[in-house]
Design a protein around this motif. Structure first.
Motif, PDB file in Angstrom:
ATOM      1  N   SER A   2      10.128  -7.084  11.656  1.00 21.47           N
ATOM      2  CA  SER A   2       9.176  -7.832  12.480  1.00 21.47           C
ATOM      3  C   SER A   2       8.976  -7.130  13.816  1.00 21.47           C
ATOM      4  O   SER A   2       9.749  -6.239  14.191  1.00 21.47           O
ATOM      5  CB  SER A   2       9.682  -9.261  12.728  1.00 21.47           C
ATOM      6  OG  SER A   2      10.816  -9.237  13.584  1.00 21.47           O
ATOM      7  N   GLN A   3       7.945  -7.570  14.526  1.00 23.55           N
ATOM      8  CA  GLN A   3       7.696  -7.033  15.867  1.00 23.55           C
ATOM      9  C   GLN A   3       8.868  -7.312  16.799  1.00 23.55           C
ATOM     10  O   GLN A   3       9.265  -6.459  17.595  1.00 23.55           O
ATOM     11  CB  GLN A   3       6.424  -7.661  16.444  1.00 23.55           C
ATOM     12  CG  GLN A   3       6.037  -7.167  17.820  1.00 23.55           C
ATOM     13  CD  GLN A   3       5.601  -5.719  17.842  1.00 23.55           C
ATOM     14  OE1 GLN A   3       4.985  -5.242  16.892  1.00 23.55           O
ATOM     15  NE2 GLN A   3       5.916  -5.001  18.910  1.00 23.55           N
ATOM     16  N   ASP A  62       0.019   6.214   9.838  1.00 17.80           N
ATOM     17  CA  ASP A  62      -1.330   5.684   9.712  1.00 17.80           C
ATOM     18  C   ASP A  62      -1.357   4.206   9.352  1.00 17.80           C
ATOM     19  O   ASP A  62      -2.242   3.467   9.791  1.00 17.80           O
ATOM     20  CB  ASP A  62      -2.107   6.477   8.649  1.00 17.80           C
ATOM     21  CG  ASP A  62      -2.421   7.898   9.110  1.00 17.80           C
ATOM     22  OD1 ASP A  62      -2.393   8.125  10.332  1.00 17.80           O
ATOM     23  OD2 ASP A  62      -2.667   8.752   8.242  1.00 17.80           O
ATOM     24  N   ALA A  63      -0.388   3.768   8.557  1.00 18.00           N
ATOM     25  CA  ALA A  63      -0.396   2.378   8.093  1.00 18.00           C
ATOM     26  C   ALA A  63      -0.078   1.387   9.202  1.00 18.00           C
ATOM     27  O   ALA A  63      -0.238   0.184   9.026  1.00 18.00           O
ATOM     28  CB  ALA A  63       0.607   2.206   6.950  1.00 18.00           C
ATOM     29  N   GLY A  64       0.383   1.883  10.359  1.00 24.01           N
ATOM     30  CA  GLY A  64       0.858   0.963  11.384  1.00 24.01           C
ATOM     31  C   GLY A  64       2.231   0.446  10.979  1.00 24.01           C
ATOM     32  O   GLY A  64       2.988   1.108  10.283  1.00 24.01           O
ATOM     33  N   ASN A 102       2.634  -2.648   7.038  1.00 25.72           N
ATOM     34  CA  ASN A 102       1.188  -2.658   7.277  1.00 25.72           C
ATOM     35  C   ASN A 102       0.802  -4.085   7.640  1.00 25.72           C
ATOM     36  O   ASN A 102       0.551  -4.916   6.769  1.00 25.72           O
ATOM     37  CB  ASN A 102       0.423  -2.181   6.043  1.00 25.72           C
ATOM     38  CG  ASN A 102      -1.068  -2.056   6.299  1.00 25.72           C
ATOM     39  OD1 ASN A 102      -1.601  -2.635   7.253  1.00 25.72           O
ATOM     40  ND2 ASN A 102      -1.753  -1.297   5.459  1.00 25.72           N
ATOM     41  N   THR A 103       0.766  -4.373   8.915  1.00 25.76           N
ATOM     42  CA  THR A 103       0.614  -5.759   9.374  1.00 25.76           C
ATOM     43  C   THR A 103      -0.787  -6.314   9.181  1.00 25.76           C
ATOM     44  O   THR A 103      -1.034  -7.476   9.502  1.00 25.76           O
ATOM     45  CB  THR A 103       1.035  -5.879  10.846  1.00 25.76           C
ATOM     46  OG1 THR A 103       0.280  -4.944  11.636  1.00 25.76           O
ATOM     47  CG2 THR A 103       2.518  -5.577  11.002  1.00 25.76           C
ATOM     48  N   ASP A 104      -1.699  -5.497   8.666  1.00 22.82           N
ATOM     49  CA  ASP A 104      -3.014  -6.026   8.291  1.00 22.82           C
ATOM     50  C   ASP A 104      -2.965  -6.741   6.947  1.00 22.82           C
ATOM     51  O   ASP A 104      -3.929  -7.411   6.569  1.00 22.82           O
ATOM     52  CB  ASP A 104      -4.041  -4.887   8.212  1.00 22.82           C
ATOM     53  CG  ASP A 104      -4.369  -4.298   9.576  1.00 22.82           C
ATOM     54  OD1 ASP A 104      -4.209  -5.025  10.581  1.00 22.82           O
ATOM     55  OD2 ASP A 104      -4.765  -3.124   9.634  1.00 22.82           O
ATOM     56  N   LYS A 105      -1.868  -6.583   6.229  1.00 22.91           N
ATOM     57  CA  LYS A 105      -1.743  -7.136   4.881  1.00 22.91           C
ATOM     58  C   LYS A 105      -0.898  -8.409   4.883  1.00 22.91           C
ATOM     59  O   LYS A 105       0.241  -8.398   5.337  1.00 22.91           O
ATOM     60  CB  LYS A 105      -1.101  -6.109   3.940  1.00 22.91           C
ATOM     61  CG  LYS A 105      -1.847  -4.782   3.856  1.00 22.91           C
ATOM     62  CD  LYS A 105      -3.192  -4.924   3.176  1.00 22.91           C
ATOM     63  CE  LYS A 105      -3.839  -3.550   2.982  1.00 22.91           C
ATOM     64  NZ  LYS A 105      -5.178  -3.661   2.358  1.00 22.91           N
ATOM     65  N   ILE A 106      -1.456  -9.501   4.378  1.00 20.50           N
ATOM     66  CA  ILE A 106      -0.713 -10.741   4.176  1.00 20.50           C
ATOM     67  C   ILE A 106      -0.066 -10.682   2.793  1.00 20.50           C
ATOM     68  O   ILE A 106      -0.752 -10.479   1.785  1.00 20.50           O
ATOM     69  CB  ILE A 106      -1.626 -11.977   4.289  1.00 20.50           C
ATOM     70  CG1 ILE A 106      -2.217 -12.069   5.698  1.00 20.50           C
ATOM     71  CG2 ILE A 106      -0.845 -13.249   3.951  1.00 20.50           C
ATOM     72  CD1 ILE A 106      -3.261 -13.163   5.843  1.00 20.50           C
ATOM     73  N   ILE A 139      10.129   8.644   7.043  1.00 21.26           N
ATOM     74  CA  ILE A 139       9.889   7.277   7.496  1.00 21.26           C
ATOM     75  C   ILE A 139       8.489   6.853   7.066  1.00 21.26           C
ATOM     76  O   ILE A 139       7.533   7.626   7.186  1.00 21.26           O
ATOM     77  CB  ILE A 139       9.997   7.175   9.035  1.00 21.26           C
ATOM     78  CG1 ILE A 139      11.290   7.808   9.537  1.00 21.26           C
ATOM     79  CG2 ILE A 139       9.900   5.722   9.483  1.00 21.26           C
ATOM     80  CD1 ILE A 139      11.322   8.004  11.030  1.00 21.26           C
ATOM     81  N   GLY A 140       8.354   5.613   6.611  1.00 13.51           N
ATOM     82  CA  GLY A 140       7.035   5.112   6.247  1.00 13.51           C
ATOM     83  C   GLY A 140       7.133   3.881   5.381  1.00 13.51           C
ATOM     84  O   GLY A 140       8.223   3.314   5.190  1.00 13.51           O
ATOM     85  N   PRO A 141       6.014   3.411   4.827  1.00 11.73           N
ATOM     86  CA  PRO A 141       6.038   2.266   3.914  1.00 11.73           C
ATOM     87  C   PRO A 141       6.942   2.545   2.717  1.00 11.73           C
ATOM     88  O   PRO A 141       6.888   3.640   2.131  1.00 11.73           O
ATOM     89  CB  PRO A 141       4.567   2.124   3.491  1.00 11.73           C
ATOM     90  CG  PRO A 141       3.786   2.755   4.608  1.00 11.73           C
ATOM     91  CD  PRO A 141       4.638   3.897   5.078  1.00 11.73           C
ATOM     92  N   GLY A 142       7.751   1.570   2.360  1.00 15.32           N
ATOM     93  CA  GLY A 142       8.716   1.771   1.298  1.00 15.32           C
ATOM     94  C   GLY A 142       8.107   2.227  -0.008  1.00 15.32           C
ATOM     95  O   GLY A 142       8.699   3.034  -0.730  1.00 15.32           O
ATOM     96  N   LEU A 143       6.928   1.739  -0.325  1.00 16.64           N
ATOM     97  CA  LEU A 143       6.295   2.072  -1.597  1.00 16.64           C
ATOM     98  C   LEU A 143       5.770   3.502  -1.625  1.00 16.64           C
ATOM     99  O   LEU A 143       5.292   3.963  -2.663  1.00 16.64           O
ATOM    100  CB  LEU A 143       5.165   1.087  -1.897  1.00 16.64           C
ATOM    101  CG  LEU A 143       5.624  -0.359  -2.158  1.00 16.64           C
ATOM    102  CD1 LEU A 143       4.425  -1.278  -2.343  1.00 16.64           C
ATOM    103  CD2 LEU A 143       6.533  -0.444  -3.374  1.00 16.64           C
ATOM    104  N   ASP A 144       5.839   4.211  -0.484  1.00 13.93           N
ATOM    105  CA  ASP A 144       5.388   5.610  -0.437  1.00 13.93           C
ATOM    106  C   ASP A 144       6.494   6.593  -0.782  1.00 13.93           C
ATOM    107  O   ASP A 144       6.308   7.805  -0.630  1.00 13.93           O
ATOM    108  CB  ASP A 144       4.832   5.942   0.958  1.00 13.93           C
ATOM    109  CG  ASP A 144       3.498   5.261   1.233  1.00 13.93           C
ATOM    110  OD1 ASP A 144       2.956   4.634   0.312  1.00 13.93           O
ATOM    111  OD2 ASP A 144       3.003   5.364   2.375  1.00 13.93           O
ATOM    112  N   GLY A 145       7.654   6.111  -1.190  1.00 11.05           N
ATOM    113  CA  GLY A 145       8.738   6.996  -1.600  1.00 11.05           C
ATOM    114  C   GLY A 145       9.494   7.625  -0.456  1.00 11.05           C
ATOM    115  O   GLY A 145       9.992   8.747  -0.575  1.00 11.05           O
ATOM    116  N   VAL A 146       9.633   6.914   0.646  1.00 12.60           N
ATOM    117  CA  VAL A 146      10.305   7.430   1.835  1.00 12.60           C
ATOM    118  C   VAL A 146      11.780   7.055   1.826  1.00 12.60           C
ATOM    119  O   VAL A 146      12.259   6.308   0.974  1.00 12.60           O
ATOM    120  CB  VAL A 146       9.633   6.892   3.119  1.00 12.60           C
ATOM    121  CG1 VAL A 146       8.189   7.348   3.190  1.00 12.60           C
ATOM    122  CG2 VAL A 146       9.714   5.368   3.159  1.00 12.60           C
TER     123      VAL A 146
END
Length: 481
Positions: A327-328, A358-360, A29-33, A313-320
């Protein structure tokens, strides 16, 4: 609130001289620093080397038992923060927690291992060629060790460089990869809390062209250990050896798994899928080529495609099952290799695109190509993503020829029920690590690790006692009594 993390030089947490910083983004989620780090310059790196050089004699003279006690205490501090470190790796590098957890445990175990090895790593007594004489050998530290570490195993690889360097009495300057520096920061915090003397470890974050260059070329750095891409590794090797430094580089791989006609297809597909798609294919030991006997080829392709398509596939914390690329630029490189494979005539069986999440983030589907010719780019170059090329061969001899026909030689595996064939493969394959009926990824910490050909400088191995050998020199003493 975003964490702001500093360098660690001469026992103090310091900001970069130039006042500049950089942000590390969550690749899911690249909106998150995730955190902000110091964008250091040559001046910061030179201060770190000066501190390490000033501390070198005292640390070398410190009894091995005391050095080991500090490493043991640092391991305990890391163990107490294990859950936090797992989440940090997931947020910074993108691994799933199930992938990050064994890596964090590996780092803890490495520090415990070298804490004990510090006690019994010294020298030998040798028989002399005359009466009233004996000969001993002593192991002495090299001095200052310059370490440059990658982002893909952000805590395990720094641990297996730092711990043996410290156990054998060297001081350390380390530049972690800018994509995921938090794990090295945590190791340094643990060592600081364990009472490590000032100047023994120094960490500076920032660009490799400045910080890394100082750590690999400075006159007061005696040994350089690098893990990363082949292009950068060759540059580091040339720069370090020009100044006569001891050098160790571990670089890329184009790792095969050979599946022969005696193999169980379902077992083979499981082994290959785990090696190819685990940690999003971002491992130097990842399986990027499946070399399959023609009698099993179609059945194997179907089985490995089924596994690829079953992975979430998805953010790791979502249990995927599969997280993002780091990186890009890593994502773009993987997609480019997929496009090249398609243009060269390989058949895309599954994947090849970016899922709609959705998270990008930097997500890519696990990808399988069939009808791959050994000369195709996808069969020769390291993609460093979850991309598998499946090649057909007619017999064992052809399998070995295809397996060895690349510029790399890091890890290789075979799936077979023929024991003689397995032993022959271990002899014939050009790789530093050979796995039989196992995935090409995964290492034990107490045995040597390294590659051949373009995967390594072919100098010193890492891990186990071999990892200590790199950081020491041998002195031979003749005594007449």
């Amino acid at each position: 609130m975003t964490a702001r993390r500093r360098n660690y030089v001469d026992g103090a947490w310091t900001a970069a001289e130039n006042g500049e910083t950089f942000d590390v983004l969550n690749p899911a989620n690249t909106d998150k620093i995730v955190a902000t780090y110091q964008r250091s310059s040559r001046e910061d790196a030179e201060a770190a080397v000066a501190a390490a050089a000033a501390a070198a004699d005292d640390w070398a003279a410190t009894p091995a038992s005391d050095r080991g006690a500090i490493l043991r205490d640092a391991a305990a501090h890391l163990k107490a923060r294990k859950d936090e470190l797992i989440e940090q790796i997931t947020r910074e590098e993108g691994k799933t927690p199930d992938e990050a957890a064994p890596e964090v445990q590996r780092a803890i175990d490495i520090f415990y291992y070298y804490a004990e090895k510090a006690f019994d790593y010294g020298g030998d007594v040798k028989d002399a060629g005359g009466e009233n004489r004996f000969i001993t050998t002593w192991k002495e530290p090299m001095g200052v060790a310059g370490l440059v570490t990658p982002w893909n195993y952000p805590i395990a690889i720094p641990a297996w460089k730092m711990a043996p360097a410290l156990a054998t009495g060297n001081t350390v300057v380390i530049k972690p990869a800018s994509l995921a520096p938090g794990s090295v920061h945590a190791i340094v915090e643990a060592l600081d809390e364990a009472g490590l003397p000032d100047g023994v470890v120094n960490m500076v974050t920032g660009p490799g062209s400045e910080v890394g260059d100082v750590f690999t070329t400075h006159d007061e750095v005696d040994a350089v250990s690098f893990t990363g891409s082949s292009d950068t590794g060759h540059f580091v090797y040339d720069a370090a050896t020009d100044d006569g430094k001891r050098i160790q580089t571990e670089m890329g791989g184009k790792n095969p798994t050979v599946v022969l006609d005696s193999a169980d297809v379902e077992e083979a597909a499981e082994v290959v899928a785990a090696g190819a798609f685990g940690v999003t294919g971002q491992a130097c030991t990842a399986t990027s080529r499946a070399i399959v006997h023609e009698s099993l080829y179609d059945e194997f392709v179907d089985a490995v495609v089924e596994r690829a398509e079953s992975m979430s596939i998805g953010p790791g914390l979502d249990g995927v099952d599969i997280g993002p690329q780091a990186s890009q630029s890593e994502l773009e490189s993987t997609l480019e290799y997929i496009n090249i494979a398609d243009s060269e005539g390989a058949t895309l069986e599954t994947g090849g695109g970016q899922p709609d999440i959705d998270a990008g983030g930097y997500f890519v589907e696990p990808t399988v190509f069939s009808d791959v010719d050994p000369e195709m780019t996808i069969a020769q170059e390291e993609a460093f993503g979850p991309v598998l090329a499946v090649l057909s061969v007619s017999d064992y001899e052809e399998a070995i020829d295809v397996a060895n026909d690349v510029e790399y030689g890091l890890s290789a595996s075979i799936v077979t029920d023929d024991y003689a064939e397995a032993r022959q493969f271990a002899d014939d394959v050009e790789a530093g690590v050979v796995k039989i009926n196992e995935k090409s990824t995964g290492l034990e910490l107490h045995v040597p690790f390294g590659g051949v050909k373009n995967s390594s400088s072919n100098t010193y191995r890492e891990q186990g006692e071999a990892g200590m050998d790199f950081f020491t020199t041998t002195k031979t003493i003749y005594e007449n009594y």
